[in-house]
Design a protein around this motif. Structure first.
Motif, PDB file in Angstrom:
ATOM      1  N   LEU A   2       7.480  17.764  -3.768  1.00  0.00           N
ATOM      2  CA  LEU A   2       7.601  17.256  -5.127  1.00  0.00           C
ATOM      3  C   LEU A   2       6.380  17.557  -5.984  1.00  0.00           C
ATOM      4  O   LEU A   2       6.468  17.554  -7.207  1.00  0.00           O
ATOM      5  N   GLY A   3       5.242  17.781  -5.361  1.00  0.00           N
ATOM      6  CA  GLY A   3       4.007  17.928  -6.114  1.00  0.00           C
ATOM      7  C   GLY A   3       3.372  16.574  -6.381  1.00  0.00           C
ATOM      8  O   GLY A   3       3.984  15.519  -6.172  1.00  0.00           O
ATOM      9  N   PHE A  49       3.695   6.861 -14.104  1.00  0.00           N
ATOM     10  CA  PHE A  49       2.912   8.028 -14.496  1.00  0.00           C
ATOM     11  C   PHE A  49       3.701   8.903 -15.466  1.00  0.00           C
ATOM     12  O   PHE A  49       4.919   9.034 -15.344  1.00  0.00           O
ATOM     13  N   ARG A  50       2.998   9.509 -16.397  1.00  0.00           N
ATOM     14  CA  ARG A  50       3.639  10.422 -17.340  1.00  0.00           C
ATOM     15  C   ARG A  50       4.021  11.727 -16.645  1.00  0.00           C
ATOM     16  O   ARG A  50       3.322  12.203 -15.752  1.00  0.00           O
ATOM     17  N   GLN A  55       4.935   9.285  -8.828  1.00  0.00           N
ATOM     18  CA  GLN A  55       6.014   8.546  -9.494  1.00  0.00           C
ATOM     19  C   GLN A  55       6.964   7.932  -8.469  1.00  0.00           C
ATOM     20  O   GLN A  55       7.437   6.801  -8.641  1.00  0.00           O
ATOM     21  N   LYS A  56       7.226   8.657  -7.402  1.00  0.00           N
ATOM     22  CA  LYS A  56       8.102   8.139  -6.357  1.00  0.00           C
ATOM     23  C   LYS A  56       7.466   6.935  -5.669  1.00  0.00           C
ATOM     24  O   LYS A  56       8.160   5.955  -5.346  1.00  0.00           O
ATOM     25  N   PHE A 115       0.870  -1.166   0.000  1.00  0.00           N
ATOM     26  CA  PHE A 115       0.000   0.000   0.000  1.00  0.00           C
ATOM     27  C   PHE A 115       0.910   1.219   0.000  1.00  0.00           C
ATOM     28  O   PHE A 115       1.661   1.443   0.961  1.00  0.00           O
ATOM     29  N   MET A 116       0.876   1.989  -1.071  1.00  0.00           N
ATOM     30  CA  MET A 116       1.677   3.199  -1.178  1.00  0.00           C
ATOM     31  C   MET A 116       0.750   4.393  -0.919  1.00  0.00           C
ATOM     32  O   MET A 116      -0.298   4.531  -1.555  1.00  0.00           O
ATOM     33  N   LEU A 117       1.146   5.247   0.025  1.00  0.00           N
ATOM     34  CA  LEU A 117       0.284   6.355   0.426  1.00  0.00           C
ATOM     35  C   LEU A 117       1.007   7.685   0.227  1.00  0.00           C
ATOM     36  O   LEU A 117       1.780   8.121   1.086  1.00  0.00           O
ATOM     37  N   PRO A 118       0.794   8.355  -0.912  1.00  0.00           N
ATOM     38  CA  PRO A 118       1.354   9.697  -1.089  1.00  0.00           C
ATOM     39  C   PRO A 118       0.550  10.678  -0.252  1.00  0.00           C
ATOM     40  O   PRO A 118      -0.663  10.791  -0.421  1.00  0.00           O
TER      41      PRO A 118
END
Length: 301
Positions: A65-66, A181-182, A72-73, A5-8
């Motif tokens: 980073l926005g 992601f682009r 992307q990270k 689970f990636m949580l930005p």
């Protein structure tokens, strides 16, 4: 089969903490949670340290980073066979992972899983507004329990109107990391990722047998100038023009027509016009009007 689970994260601390708690409450405990903090809230690192759960990994970016670069990270730091990039204010039902794991077991090698979703408002109450009713009634495919879609069929469907709930989707990790992601989109990047994966030959399981994800939909504030500036639709026009050309080159002409017409995006712009008019946002009015009323003529011509 492993899961990340990636949580930005950026924004409301309490909502983020509720999201984390919903991950930790999974009936299937075999996962890793990675939180990538793109903000500067002072008490957040200490809160994560106090959790004392070895499955939880917390990182804070040295500088903001926005949205797109933080997404992307998340992808680049994922390691598992399957990955979920959930919103920092969304909630998992306790059986989310257990349910998705069973779907993947039944469909080995599947690239994407869209499980059942309910929409909640800022206070956590179930609420299906106009946007979500439109998604379900006009654009989402008919699914009787479970359905596998891919190729031009799914591309045309989501380009006509993006009915997916991106933060709820479980992605096959190797496919996601290969595409990512682009760089050139900040609003429509979720749709772009799905279409890129479809072009790479991936398929999706849509499963409505159980509602296992709570997607938070916040109301658009009348005080937000950005909400009515129309800038998101300028990006959308650029994307739909580019992807329509790719679809035609691939021989997916139905998908190309859907991209050129992009009816859901045009309808969204139309609903934003009254707010822009009340705000007296002239540039926004021009952008919204162009997007709402000229795309169809260009597509037909």
């Amino acid at each position: 089969m492993t899961f990340d689970f990636m949580l930005p994260y950026y924004g409301d601390v309490q909502l983020m903490q509720d999201a984390v708690r919903s991950v930790l409450a999974q009936t299937d405990p075999d996962f890793r949670l990675v939180v990538i903090d793109d903000g500067k809230e002072p008490d957040v690192p200490g809160w994560f340290a106090a959790l004392g759960d070895e499955r939880v990994h917390y990182l804070r970016n040295e500088q903001n980073l926005g949205i797109t670069k933080n997404f992307q990270k998340c992808v680049s730091l994922s390691e598992a066979d399957h990955v979920v990039i959930m919103g920092c204010d969304d909630l998992l039902h306790p059986h989310y992972l257990e349910t998705v794991r069973k779907i993947i077991d039944a469909h080995p090698g599947i690239g994407m899983v869209q499980p059942g979703v309910e929409v909640i408002d800022g206070d956590g109450n179930v609420a299906y507004g106009l946007a979500d009713q439109t998604k379900r009634r006009l654009y989402a495919p008919k699914v009787d329990g479970r359905r596998v879609m891919g190729g031009e069929e799914l591309a045309a469907s989501v380009l006509r109107g993006n009915w997916l709930y991106f933060p709820s989707i479980c992605w096959r990790g190797d496919a996601l990391r290969k595409v990512n992601f682009r760089d050139d989109y900040s609003v429509i990047q979720d749709l772009a990722l799905v279409v890129d994966l479809l072009e790479a030959g991936e398929r999706m399981v849509i499963d409505e047998t159980a509602t296992v994800f709570r997607y938070r939909r916040h109301a658009v504030s009348e005080s937000s100038v950005q909400a009515f500036s129309g800038t998101r639709f300028t990006e959308a026009e650029r994307y739909f023009s580019a992807v329509a050309a790719r679809m035609d080159a691939r021989g997916w002409h139905r998908a190309a027509r859907a991209a050129r017409f992009h009816s859901a995006s045009r309808l969204h712009a139309l609903t934003m016009l009254p707010g822009a008019l009340r705000r007296g946002h002239r540039e926004g009015l021009r952008t919204l009007t162009r997007h709402a009323f000229t795309a169809g003529r260009r597509a037909d011509g």
